[in-house]
Design an enzyme around this catalytic site. Structure first.
Site, mmCIF file in Angstrom:
data_model
loop_
_atom_site.group_PDB
_atom_site.id
_atom_site.type_symbol
_atom_site.label_atom_id
_atom_site.label_comp_id
_atom_site.label_asym_id
_atom_site.label_seq_id
_atom_site.Cartn_x
_atom_site.Cartn_y
_atom_site.Cartn_z
ATOM 1 N N SER A 1 0.847 -1.186 0.000
ATOM 2 C CA SER A 1 0.000 0.000 0.000
ATOM 3 C C SER A 1 0.892 1.249 0.000
ATOM 4 C CB SER A 1 -0.953 -0.032 1.190
ATOM 5 O OG SER A 1 -1.972 0.915 1.035
ATOM 6 N N ASP B 1 -8.715 -5.075 -5.959
ATOM 7 C CA ASP B 1 -8.384 -4.081 -4.938
ATOM 8 C C ASP B 1 -9.271 -2.840 -5.105
ATOM 9 O OD1 ASP B 1 -7.193 -2.240 -3.222
ATOM 10 O OD2 ASP B 1 -5.164 -2.904 -3.692
ATOM 11 N N HIS C 1 -6.803 -5.773 -1.627
ATOM 12 C CA HIS C 1 -5.729 -4.936 -1.084
ATOM 13 C C HIS C 1 -4.903 -5.768 -0.110
ATOM 14 C CE1 HIS C 1 -3.918 -1.020 -0.741
ATOM 15 N NE2 HIS C 1 -3.992 -1.048 0.578
#
Length: 653
Positions: A477, A564, A596
């Site tokens: 991320s 995601d 994600h």
């Protein structure tokens, strides 16, 4: 010369990233049942057993695809409940499994819907308050769920508020909305109607460090974690009748974090301060005695997972750091501590390494709380400095409004076992260390936030910890973004990078956020850059690695989940396309059934199989051969299989 790190037993990937034997242990509110997550036909499911006969276990769910990772007991102890999405899309629905019949029902049988828990009660045990966004994906309407019948009754239609808070009567008492400044306005709710003017408000500077922390059961006290008028967030109790606030706890270095609340009264009994390590402070004498008793018997860190309503039995986790995490049943009345399970018993006897908390100075004088793990046998005197510099992986956390913490970390352990030092840094913008530290990161993506990471690398080199020409950067991320920034903005610093679901273009990242984040979008604009202004758009583009992809000169591995909802697949596709156009090699792994991050253990194992072999070629550590690691996974190698040792052969086998 062969080092001890090279002769230490190789910890199998499956022992670190496969299914735990058991996890997430709880006890039912009435104390009659134990529950936990454990594999059923290779997939994590919910299991229960009578508290007086833990061996009489049975699986309550039958998930066959994605693991169940979050569950809880219904307040009436008649059911276990869990949330689950599809393929990582984060549209979580709520499910209920009846204890007596074993019947499973979908409580919220809607499409493209994300359910939130608004309120549960200690006295009204057959109902819950839920937020459901099936009418409009931006807004969660509040519904009352009857646990016995499954009926959902609309309490409040919502077209303006980011969230709600209820009391023990399951009465909605507060609504929250982001204001124009990027802070939060808090509104009283009377008779399910939101008042026109807020009774509390925060500026943007306090938006990530101030929030209500719930009501006592009698509704007379509202707790706040609050940084207004100060730096670190303190714990306050507010009289709901008069509005008067009383300071309960504060710390100069860190925000007040977790609290322990009385299961029946809801009153705070203890609180935690988490700076470099977690320290619990008890207010209630009985809780203080219990925590002290546990501390005398448990090695390392510990905490409470679950408590009975009468507070006589706790489920306690224990992290010894250099042994696998264990969970115990603590009978406070009998004064006994009974083993419940060890989450990963296959790690027993493995060369797990200690984590060293460190404070690193940034170039402009900030203190960066950090964590260092070293390879086995590399640090003869145990002082956190190896006998000679080692290859190092800078492991960057996501968020960025999150933090790294002290404790067992599977990635740290795997990388250290493969011969690397591992350094995790709480760079500016990280949470938990006061609002000044967070706000120092405003509009500093790729700038001072990145400088902090470079300063940490330079510190590790100067201290004799890291070999300067063998430092990799890796993260998920925001950590994936930091990896891309590292290879584009400072290409001379890192030998290679591993980007997991990282954004490459901040403009497109902000234009594709999930709809239920829209009520909070102002915070992104204030802290990153507003794409609706020329200045903000320029800031976002300048901080986007995509536009500097032609500067990449070191090996790069990218992993992405196709579903995601936060960092869309296009973020990885864009930079891979730019690198291909510039003739720069890249390895790109896509998971069509993930979002994600990677939930399925088969996919996690496959990813780390690729990553450790990639790193071994780049900076010279060792690696468990790929073998058949990819076969059970959904991994698709979109680009660059030839750049990872053994990957072509694994795909061909």
């Amino acid at each position: 010369m062969t080092t001890k790190a090279q002769t230490a037993p190789l910890i199998p990937r499956s022992a670190l990233f496969g299914n735990p034997t058991r996890a997430a242990g709880q006890i039912s509110p009435d104390g009659k049942w134990l529950s936990w997550l454990a594999p059923r036909d290779g997939v994590l499911n919910i299991w229960i057993a009578p508290a007086d006969n833990p061996d009489d276990a049975r699986a309550m769910t039958a998930a066959t695809d994605r693991p169940i990772r979050q569950y809880f007991w219904s307040p009436d102890a008649r059911a276990v409940m869990y949330i689950q999405d599809k393929g990582g899309d984060e549209n979580y629905l709520l499910y209920r499994v009846d204890l007596a019949s074993g019947e499973e029902t979908t409580v919220t049988p809607f499409e493209n819907t994300r359910v939130e828990l608004v309120g549960a009660s200690r006295t009204i045990r057959d109902k819950l308050l839920l937020g459901i966004n099936n009418r409009d994906p931006q807004w969660h309407d509040v519904y009352l769920l009857d646990l016995a019948t499954g009926d959902l009754t609309l309490v409040l239609e919502n077209n303006a508020y980011a969230g709600f808070l209820a009391d023990d009567n399951l009465t909605v008492r507060m609504a929250m909305s982001q204001n124009e400044a990027g802070g939060t306005d808090y509104f009283r709710v009377e008779n399910d109607t939101v008042e026109a003017e807020p009774f509390e408000t925060t500026a943007m500077e306090d938006s990530l460090t101030t929030a209500p922390a719930g009501y006592t059961t009698d509704g007379k006290t509202l707790y706040w974690i609050d940084s207004r008028g100060r730096n670190t967030a303190a714990l306050f109790a507010q009289d709901t009748a008069t509005g008067d606030k009383r300071l309960i706890a504060e710390d100069d270095k860190a925000d007040i974090g977790s609290t322990m609340r009385d299961p029946l009264t809801g009153e705070v009994e203890a609180y935690a301060v988490d700076y470099l390590t977690t320290e619990w402070h008890a207010i209630d004498p009985d809780i203080a005695a219990s925590l002290e008793w546990l501390g005398e018997r448990l090695e390392g860190d510990f905490g409470v997972n679950s408590r009975t309503d009468d507070d006589t039995v706790w489920i306690v986790w224990n992290d010894p750091l250099v042994k696998p995490v264990a969970t115990y049943i603590y009978d406070r009345k009998a004064g006994t501590l009974t083993p419940f399970y060890v989450s990963r018993p296959e790690l027993e006897g493995m060369p797990l390494q200690p984590m060293h908390p460190r404070e690193i100075a940034s170039r402009d004088g900030l203190t960066l709380p950090s964590y260092l793990t070293l390879p086995p046998g590399s640090d003869a005197d145990g002082d956190g400095v190896p006998n000679a510099p080692v290859p190092m992986v800078l492991l960057v956390h996501g968020g960025p409004w999150a933090r790294d913490g002290y404790g067992f970390n599977s990635i740290h352990q795997m990388l250290a076992n493969r011969g690397y030092g591992v350094l995790s840094v709480n760079f500016r913008g990280s949470t938990g260390f006061g609002k000044d530290f967070i706000n120092a990161g405003n509009k500093q993506w790729g700038l001072k936030m990145h400088d902090d990471l470079i300063d940490a690398v330079n510190w590790a080199v100067d201290q004799g910890i890291a070999a300067a020409d063998k430092v990799a950067i890796m993260g998920g991320s925001y950590g994936g973004y930091a990896t891309l920034a590292g290879l584009t903005f400072t290409p001379e610093t890192f030998a290679c990078g591993v980007d997991i679901v990282g954004p490459s273009n901040l403009e497109t990242l902000l234009s594709t956020i999930p709809p239920y984040w829209a009520p909070m979008v102002k915070i992104f604009h204030e802290r990153m850059g507003d794409p609706g202004t020329a200045e903000g758009l320029a800031t976002l583009r300048a901080a986007s690695p995509l536009y500097k992809a032609d500067r990449i000169e070191k090996p790069l591995l990218i992993a992405q989940g196709a579903n995601d909802p936060r960092v869309k697949q296009a973020e990885s596709d864009q930079i891979v396309g730019a690198m291909k156009s510039a003739g720069i090699p890249v390895t790109y792994v896509l998971y069509p059934d993930e979002g994600h991050g990677f939930a399925r253990p088969e996919n996690n194992i496959a990813f780390f199989a690729i990553a450790e072999n990639f790193l071994a070629e780049c900076i010279g550590g060792r690696a468990e051969p790929l073998g058949d690691a990819l076969k059970p996974s959904s991994a698709e190698i979109v680009e660059g299989a030839s750049h990872v040792k053994g990957l072509d052969a694994a795909l061909a086998s």
